[in-house]
Write an enzyme that holds these catalytic residues in place. Structure first.
Site, short mmCIF file in Angstrom:
data_model
loop_
_atom_site.label_atom_id
_atom_site.label_comp_id
_atom_site.label_asym_id
_atom_site.label_seq_id
_atom_site.Cartn_x
_atom_site.Cartn_y
_atom_site.Cartn_z
N GLY A 149 47.55 -51.87 61.83
CA GLY A 149 48.99 -52.02 61.56
C GLY A 149 49.28 -53.30 60.79
N GLY A 150 48.68 -54.39 61.22
CA GLY A 150 48.93 -55.69 60.56
C GLY A 150 48.52 -55.66 59.10
N GLY A 174 50.07 -57.14 66.77
CA GLY A 174 49.63 -55.77 67.02
C GLY A 174 48.21 -55.56 66.55
CB SER A 175 46.42 -52.44 65.88
OG SER A 175 47.25 -51.86 64.90
CD GLU A 210 48.85 -64.85 65.01
OE1 GLU A 210 47.79 -64.95 65.66
OE2 GLU A 210 49.18 -65.62 64.10
CB CYS A 255 45.30 -60.31 71.56
SG CYS A 255 46.44 -61.47 72.32
P1 NAP Z 1 50.26 -51.51 66.77
O1 NAP Z 1 49.94 -50.10 67.01
O2 NAP Z 1 49.68 -52.14 65.56
O3 NAP Z 1 51.87 -51.59 66.75
C1 NAP Z 1 52.59 -52.79 66.49
C2 NAP Z 1 53.83 -52.45 65.67
O4 NAP Z 1 53.48 -52.21 64.31
C3 NAP Z 1 54.56 -51.22 66.15
O5 NAP Z 1 55.96 -51.44 66.02
C4 NAP Z 1 54.09 -50.16 65.18
O6 NAP Z 1 55.09 -49.16 65.12
C5 NAP Z 1 53.93 -50.93 63.88
N1 NAP Z 1 52.93 -50.36 63.00
C6 NAP Z 1 51.64 -50.07 63.33
N2 NAP Z 1 50.99 -49.57 62.27
C7 NAP Z 1 51.88 -49.54 61.24
C8 NAP Z 1 51.81 -49.13 59.88
N3 NAP Z 1 50.68 -48.64 59.36
N4 NAP Z 1 52.92 -49.23 59.13
C9 NAP Z 1 54.06 -49.71 59.65
N5 NAP Z 1 54.20 -50.11 60.92
C10 NAP Z 1 53.13 -50.03 61.72
O7 NAP Z 1 49.80 -52.43 67.99
P2 NAP Z 1 50.06 -52.22 69.56
O8 NAP Z 1 49.35 -51.03 70.07
O9 NAP Z 1 51.51 -52.28 69.81
O10 NAP Z 1 49.37 -53.51 70.22
C11 NAP Z 1 48.01 -53.55 70.58
C12 NAP Z 1 47.21 -54.40 69.60
O11 NAP Z 1 47.86 -55.65 69.42
C13 NAP Z 1 45.81 -54.75 70.06
O12 NAP Z 1 44.92 -54.63 68.98
C14 NAP Z 1 45.92 -56.21 70.50
O13 NAP Z 1 44.72 -56.93 70.44
C15 NAP Z 1 46.92 -56.71 69.52
N6 NAP Z 1 47.63 -57.90 70.01
C16 NAP Z 1 47.43 -59.07 69.36
C17 NAP Z 1 48.04 -60.21 69.83
C18 NAP Z 1 47.84 -61.52 69.13
O14 NAP Z 1 48.51 -62.47 69.46
N7 NAP Z 1 46.96 -61.63 68.18
C19 NAP Z 1 48.88 -60.16 70.95
C20 NAP Z 1 49.08 -58.93 71.58
C21 NAP Z 1 48.45 -57.80 71.08
P3 NAP Z 1 54.84 -47.65 64.69
O15 NAP Z 1 53.44 -47.29 65.11
O16 NAP Z 1 55.89 -46.91 65.39
O17 NAP Z 1 55.04 -47.60 63.22
#
Ligand code: NAP
Length: 521
Positions: free
Chosen positions: A238-239, A234-235, A258, A295
């Site tokens: 978040g990570g 994810g972001s 990641e 990503c």
């Molecule tokens: P995200 O907003 O970070 O969400 C991912 C998960 O984490 C969700 O279940 C979210 O649920 C949880 N989360 C986020 N912030 C959190 C926090 N502060 N505390 C607890 N849980 C939290 O990411 P996304 O929008 O789904 O995905 C897009 C991002 O992923 C982009 O930046 C992209 O580049 C990256 N990505 C990376 C890869 C890789 O392999 N490196 C692959 C695909 C995508 P809640 O918000 O409901 O809590």
């Protein structure tokens, strides 16, 4: 533990034999039940009870489980694709390909388990020297894994995606937090896993899915004392939030996050001269693929100022302009994209090369191109931050020396690409060496979007691309995020795991006293 959904939304999939529940309501209204702490705790406890049994199963048993998940996912047919299209807005062809990739990935991991050599059995017999011990090492699973899926890959980085499958392959039990952007898809895929678990007699609790649109669920999972490892895609925000939490536990645990990346692309001078136009078109297609929501999206181009510079930029902007805007995954993501491009446009030294359009709430992301000098880029680290969407920043370096300085200045990346002729390779050879220390995957004369799932893939990279550059989240090596080595010293043969026994009953390839073979000792 079954999924905790109490209210179902949108579709009657039971008619297709997918799940035994009728969905009611409307997709996108967030009407899924939020897991309470008690439900989260119960899921983790069941996973912890299931772990010794599941982790101790042989490779063939776990392989059968993964193959059956793959079969059930394949059987979901058009119904699942329809659901995911409604939830994500992603086109059918993309979803078909991503589902097939997810199925292939499950089958590849099943093959790895059947082969057995992934456990890295290493044996030193002490050469019958009475003073030296007999030591034997292999990989064992870590325990209960908490897994977080990303919004932009509803299959391949979600419920049965790379994190879950590599954890299950390793022998970990999994509690997965559904990404709130595609809850129904998550439910359907979880149903496939739970049915496969039943079909192959896996212990109850081997896998659970929990929903929660609040960050609290993520925190509950990461902080739970029975969780031993976290897989996150994810972001960056978040990570890192989850990583920081895990480090503050009384027992810190590994968090394999990641995250995002700008995926720099170097276009070296001779190549720019010879093929600038076709490279511009290929990069425009790559940058806008899936509305830029990858990503591996190329968001940063580095070129050296020359007579061809303006021509290349013009070609790139024209190519981008011919590509229609596409819907983004959610309103939140679209709003965040628009805020990021507005911020970039207002950054000192940054020139806007496309017309900055207002966000009209249509969820359609138009591509934006920006330009900055090498000097300004080197003075502002925020220009390296990921803009999640079809945005690209072209950095014009003054000369070779400045291009090399920019390469050195880059933070950790998932990928780095270099477009070069043979003459460029000679002139810029240190660039290729330097990039090894910056990125998980270096691409020669091609675009970074599209990741092959195989044995040699690395989808990782130094911080801030990930929280641990030693591992990959894509490909077969991803299994090692969920294992650790154990050494058995002077053990009686009967107490050793099969792979380390003298007679080698599992026919495993092992390193014995320094050489690889699959013979008995
Ligand atoms: P995200 O907003 O970070 O969400 C991912 C998960 O984490 C969700 O279940 C979210 O649920 C949880 N989360 C986020 N912030 C959190 C926090 N502060 N505390 C607890 N849980 C939290 O990411 P996304 O929008 O789904 O995905 C897009 C991002 O992923 C982009 O930046 C992209 O580049 C990256 N990505 C990376 C890869 C890789 O392999 N490196 C692959 C695909 C995508 P809640 O918000 O409901 O809590």
């Amino acid at each position: 533990m079954n999924t905790t959904v109490k209210q179902r939304i949108g579709y009657d999939l039971s008619a297709k034999g997918i799940v035994n529940t009728v969905y009611r309501g409307k997709v996108g209204l967030n009407s899924f039940h939020e897991a309470t702490y008690e439900e989260t705790d119960a899921a983790i406890k069941k996973a912890a009870i299931a772990f010794p049994l599941y982790g101790g199963m042989n490779g063939n048993q776990r392989a059968a489980f993964l193959e059956t998940i793959a079969k059930h996912i394949a059987d979901t047919g058009d119904a699942l694709i329809g659901v995911t299209r409604q939830e994500t807005g992603l086109p059918e062809a993309r979803l078909q390909a991503e589902r097939q990739r997810t199925i292939n990935q499950l089958q590849l991991f099943a093959g790895l388990l059947k082969d057995g050599s992934w456990i890295k059995a290493i044996i030193d017999t002490g050469f019958n020297d009475p003073i030296k011990p007999d030591t034997r090492q292999m990989q064992v699973p870590l325990g209960v894994a908490a897994v977080f899926g990303a919004s932009n890959f509803p299959y391949a980085f979600s419920v049965a995606g790379g994190d879950t499958v590599s954890a299950l392959a390793a022998g970990c039990t999994v509690v997965h937090k559904a990404n709130p952007a595609h809850p129904v898809t998550a439910e359907v895929v979880a149903g496939c896993i739970l049915r496969a678990a039943k079909d192959t007699c896996m212990p109850e609790g081997v896998f659970s899915l929990l929903h929660g649109a609040e960050h609290k669920l993520g925190a509950d999972l990461v902080m739970h004392p029975l969780v031993k490892v976290v897989g996150f895609t994810g972001s960056f925000k978040g990570g890192m939030a989850l990583f920081d939490m895990a480090m503050k536990r009384s027992e810190p645990i590994p968090v394999f996050a990641e995250m995002g990346s700008v995926n720099p692309v170097f276009i070296l001078p001779a190549m720019l001269r010879q093929q600038g136009n076709s490279i511009a078109r290929k990069l425009a297609a790559s940058n806008t693929l899936g509305a830029g929501q990858f990503c591996t999206n190329p968001g940063l181009f580095i070129i050296v100022r020359s007579e061809e510079t303006d021509r290349f930029i013009k070609d790139y902007v024209e190519s981008i302009g011919k590509i229609a805007g596409q819907p983004m995954l959610s309103d939140n993501i679209c709003n965040a994209y628009f805020e990021s491009v507005v911020h970039l446009a207002g950054t000192p030294g940054v020139e806007v090369l496309t017309i900055l359009t207002e966000n009209d709430n249509s969820n359609i992301a138009l591509a934006h191109v920006f330009k900055v000098s090498g000097d300004d880029f080197l003075n502002n680290k925020t220009l390296q931050e990921e803009v999640f969407g079809p945005s690209s920043l072209i950095v014009v370096a003054e000369n070779r020396t400045q291009l090399m300085a920019i390469a050195e200045y880059l933070t950790g990346q998932l990928t780095a690409s270099v477009w070069a002729t043979q003459a460029d390779c000679l002139e810029y050879s240190p660039l290729f060496i330097g990039l090894q220390y910056k990125a998980g995957r270096i691409i020669y004369n091609d675009v970074p979007t599209g990741i092959e799932v195989n044995h040699s893939m690395v989808h990782g990279g130094p911080y801030p691309a990930t929280t641990d550059s030693r591992f990959t989240s894509v490909g077969m090596q991803a299994i090692y995020r969920f294992t650790r080595p154990v050494c058995f010293q002077d053990f009686p043969n009967s107490l050793l795991p099969d792979a380390l026994k003298n007679e080698n009953p599992s026919d495993t390839w092992r390193q014995v006293n320094g050489s690889m073979n699959n013979k008995a000792i």
